[in-house]
Design a protein around this motif. Structure first.
Motif, PDB file in Angstrom:
ATOM      1  N   ASP A 231       0.676  -0.897  -0.121  1.00 53.86           N
ATOM      2  CA  ASP A 231       0.152   0.478   0.147  1.00 53.86           C
ATOM      3  C   ASP A 231       0.784   1.290   0.345  1.00 53.86           C
ATOM      4  O   ASP A 231       0.251   2.172  -0.582  1.00 53.86           O
ATOM      5  CB  ASP A 231      -1.015  -0.142   1.398  1.00 53.86           C
ATOM      6  CG  ASP A 231      -2.415  -0.864   1.192  1.00 53.86           C
ATOM      7  OD1 ASP A 231      -2.424  -1.777  -0.054  1.00 53.86           O
ATOM      8  OD2 ASP A 231      -2.207  -1.283   2.291  1.00 53.86           O
ATOM      9  N   VAL A 232       1.560   1.060   0.619  1.00 51.55           N
ATOM     10  CA  VAL A 232       2.882   2.750   1.257  1.00 51.55           C
ATOM     11  C   VAL A 232       3.261   2.467  -0.657  1.00 51.55           C
ATOM     12  O   VAL A 232       4.119   3.610  -1.310  1.00 51.55           O
ATOM     13  CB  VAL A 232       3.909   2.163   1.845  1.00 51.55           C
ATOM     14  CG1 VAL A 232       4.807   3.402   2.114  1.00 51.55           C
ATOM     15  CG2 VAL A 232       3.062   2.122   3.120  1.00 51.55           C
TER      16      VAL A 232
ATOM     17  N   ASN B 201       9.733   6.448   5.486  1.00 48.58           N
ATOM     18  CA  ASN B 201       8.598   6.223   5.921  1.00 48.58           C
ATOM     19  C   ASN B 201       8.954   6.498   7.042  1.00 48.58           C
ATOM     20  O   ASN B 201       7.670   6.699   7.840  1.00 48.58           O
ATOM     21  CB  ASN B 201       8.403   4.384   6.363  1.00 48.58           C
ATOM     22  CG  ASN B 201       7.231   4.208   6.025  1.00 48.58           C
ATOM     23  OD1 ASN B 201       5.923   4.899   5.903  1.00 48.58           O
ATOM     24  ND2 ASN B 201       7.100   3.004   7.557  1.00 48.58           N
TER      25      ASN B 201
ATOM     26  N   GLU C  86       2.178   1.881  -2.811  1.00 49.20           N
ATOM     27  CA  GLU C  86       1.487   2.292  -4.420  1.00 49.20           C
ATOM     28  C   GLU C  86       0.736   3.963  -4.355  1.00 49.20           C
ATOM     29  O   GLU C  86       0.977   5.047  -5.320  1.00 49.20           O
ATOM     30  CB  GLU C  86      -0.291   1.286  -4.795  1.00 49.20           C
ATOM     31  CG  GLU C  86      -0.939   1.684  -5.041  1.00 49.20           C
ATOM     32  CD  GLU C  86      -1.039   1.422  -6.302  1.00 49.20           C
ATOM     33  OE1 GLU C  86      -0.982   1.796  -7.536  1.00 49.20           O
ATOM     34  OE2 GLU C  86       0.252   0.485  -6.928  1.00 49.20           O
ATOM     35  N   LYS C  87       0.869   4.478  -3.168  1.00 54.23           N
ATOM     36  CA  LYS C  87       0.982   5.734  -2.535  1.00 54.23           C
ATOM     37  C   LYS C  87       1.427   6.166  -3.102  1.00 54.23           C
ATOM     38  O   LYS C  87       1.185   7.557  -2.998  1.00 54.23           O
ATOM     39  CB  LYS C  87       0.241   5.784  -1.094  1.00 54.23           C
ATOM     40  CG  LYS C  87      -0.065   6.943  -0.679  1.00 54.23           C
ATOM     41  CD  LYS C  87      -0.759   6.927   0.815  1.00 54.23           C
ATOM     42  CE  LYS C  87      -0.442   8.028   1.029  1.00 54.23           C
ATOM     43  NZ  LYS C  87      -0.725   8.610   2.840  1.00 54.23           N
ATOM     44  N   HIS C  88       2.896   5.959  -2.695  1.00 52.44           N
ATOM     45  CA  HIS C  88       3.724   6.976  -3.188  1.00 52.44           C
ATOM     46  C   HIS C  88       5.062   6.319  -4.692  1.00 52.44           C
ATOM     47  O   HIS C  88       6.369   6.908  -4.977  1.00 52.44           O
ATOM     48  CB  HIS C  88       5.286   6.787  -1.928  1.00 52.44           C
ATOM     49  CG  HIS C  88       4.598   6.969  -1.045  1.00 52.44           C
ATOM     50  ND1 HIS C  88       3.772   8.811  -0.172  1.00 52.44           N
ATOM     51  CD2 HIS C  88       3.705   6.913  -0.021  1.00 52.44           C
ATOM     52  CE1 HIS C  88       3.756   8.958   0.535  1.00 52.44           C
ATOM     53  NE2 HIS C  88       3.368   7.696   0.910  1.00 52.44           N
ATOM     54  N   ARG C  89       4.103   5.522  -5.307  1.00 50.48           N
ATOM     55  CA  ARG C  89       4.479   5.315  -6.463  1.00 50.48           C
ATOM     56  C   ARG C  89       5.864   6.847  -7.618  1.00 50.48           C
ATOM     57  O   ARG C  89       6.324   5.500  -8.274  1.00 50.48           O
ATOM     58  CB  ARG C  89       3.029   4.748  -7.433  1.00 50.48           C
ATOM     59  CG  ARG C  89       4.082   3.902  -9.040  1.00 50.48           C
ATOM     60  CD  ARG C  89       3.347   3.559  -9.592  1.00 50.48           C
ATOM     61  NE  ARG C  89       2.924   2.042  -8.800  1.00 50.48           N
ATOM     62  CZ  ARG C  89       3.265   1.104  -8.405  1.00 50.48           C
ATOM     63  NH1 ARG C  89       4.273   0.474  -8.996  1.00 50.48           N
ATOM     64  NH2 ARG C  89       2.568   0.041  -7.597  1.00 50.48           N
TER      65      ARG C  89
ATOM     66  N   TYR D 257      11.013   8.816  -0.517  1.00 44.62           N
ATOM     67  CA  TYR D 257       9.827   9.031   0.581  1.00 44.62           C
ATOM     68  C   TYR D 257      10.375   7.783   1.768  1.00 44.62           C
ATOM     69  O   TYR D 257      11.183   7.264   1.745  1.00 44.62           O
ATOM     70  CB  TYR D 257       8.560   8.475  -0.091  1.00 44.62           C
ATOM     71  CG  TYR D 257       7.694   8.269   1.187  1.00 44.62           C
ATOM     72  CD1 TYR D 257       6.945   8.515   1.436  1.00 44.62           C
ATOM     73  CD2 TYR D 257       7.306   6.764   1.220  1.00 44.62           C
ATOM     74  CE1 TYR D 257       6.194   8.289   2.602  1.00 44.62           C
ATOM     75  CE2 TYR D 257       7.003   6.577   2.449  1.00 44.62           C
ATOM     76  CZ  TYR D 257       6.309   7.799   3.280  1.00 44.62           C
ATOM     77  OH  TYR D 257       5.173   7.286   3.992  1.00 44.62           O
TER      78      TYR D 257
END
Length: 290
Positions: free
Chosen positions: A124-125, A275, A127-130, A273
């Protein structure tokens, strides 16, 4: 106790989406028997493993006595993790999927260390920060650093403990310049890569080594002492017709690959990015060691 078991069976039956009749079919009894359990009856002991399996719970959970994670010792937690990884490795034929699991494990450990309220899902991380070229997850504190980096076709992670002794050894090492000069020259790097390119155990003369690498014999003889010193080549002697010939065989060194990967990260800095934030309170190096 009987009522507790019935409540738990009812709860997890509904979570699974089973009717009483369906659960009865799965464990080999009638739907009326399941109804009786949920109203306060208790299953026969021999049925408990089947009930637990079909409901996806443990027998301890059926009795409401499952231990909380805080009740487990560190050794028990590590043993359970080891067993899970062992089963994952043997049951999964695709190595890529197993390494994805390992990355997810490291990411989960990092998240838990920082007290995340819920487990963030790595995919999910991603995908969100692709839009970022690189996704990095770090634990950075006074005890050390764990580093997980995800770049397309270039994922890796590492963990480094931080102690005064480690810093002292790193900063007092006098051979860094010599070793990095070997990697820093084109001929030196080509030679290092050649020593790591296969696992065969053939022996080579200096002339054969130079020819295979694609450098002059003179240049190989300049580099050869460093390759032997740092364990990338092993040197021995061979007697032929009353003459002694030096021969070499390559020695695989797994540390070379992560060393080059970390250097690659510095050379190819990206929009990244992160985390986690850093809660380190001291510098990485103490200048007194210089």
């Amino acid at each position: 106790m009987e009522l507790k078991i019935g409540e738990i069976i009812s709860k997890y039956r509904k979570i699974k989406g089973y009717t009483q009749e369906r659960l009865g079919e799965l464990v080999g009894v009638s739907g009326q028997a399941v109804s009786k359990w949920e109203k306060g009856g208790i299953p026969d002991t021999c049925l408990l493993p089947s009930i637990a399996k079909e409901l996806g719970v443990s027998i301890d959970m059926l009795f409401g006595t499952e231990r909380k994670i805080s009740d487990y010792s560190k050794e028990e937690i590590l043993d359970n993790l080891f067993d899970y990884c062992l089963n994952k490795a043997y049951c999964n034929n695709k190595n890529d999927e197993f390494f994805e699991f390992l990355f997810e494990t490291v990411f989960t450990l990092q998240a838990g260390y920082f007290g995340s309220e819920c487990r963030p899902i790595l995919k999910d991380v991603i995908e969100k920060h692709r839009s970022n070229e690189q996704i990095t997850s770090q634990v950075i504190n006074d005890g050390g650093t764990t580093y997980l980096s995800l770049i397309a076709d270039f994922p890796f992670y590492c963990a480094v403990a931080d102690t005064p002794e480690i810093s002292r050894k790193l900063l007092s090492e006098k051979n860094f310049g010599e070793f990095f000069s070997l990697l820093g020259s084109e001929d030196g790097l080509k030679t290092v890569i050649f020593t790591q390119s296969t696992t065969e155990t053939n022996q080579y003369t200096a002339e054969m080594m130079a020819k295979k690498i694609g450098i002059s014999l003179e240049r190989f003889l300049e580099i050869q002492p460093l390759l032997v010193k740092y364990g990338l080549l092993h040197e021995s002697s061979l007697t032929l017709d009353d003459s002694v010939i030096k021969v070499y065989h390559k020695w695989s060194n797994p540390e070379i690959r992560p060393l080059l990967m970390m250097a690659y990260q510095f050379i190819n800095a990206r929009q990244c990015y992160y985390n986690f934030t850093c809660n380190r309170t001291k510098p990485y190096f103490d200048s007194c060691y210089l």
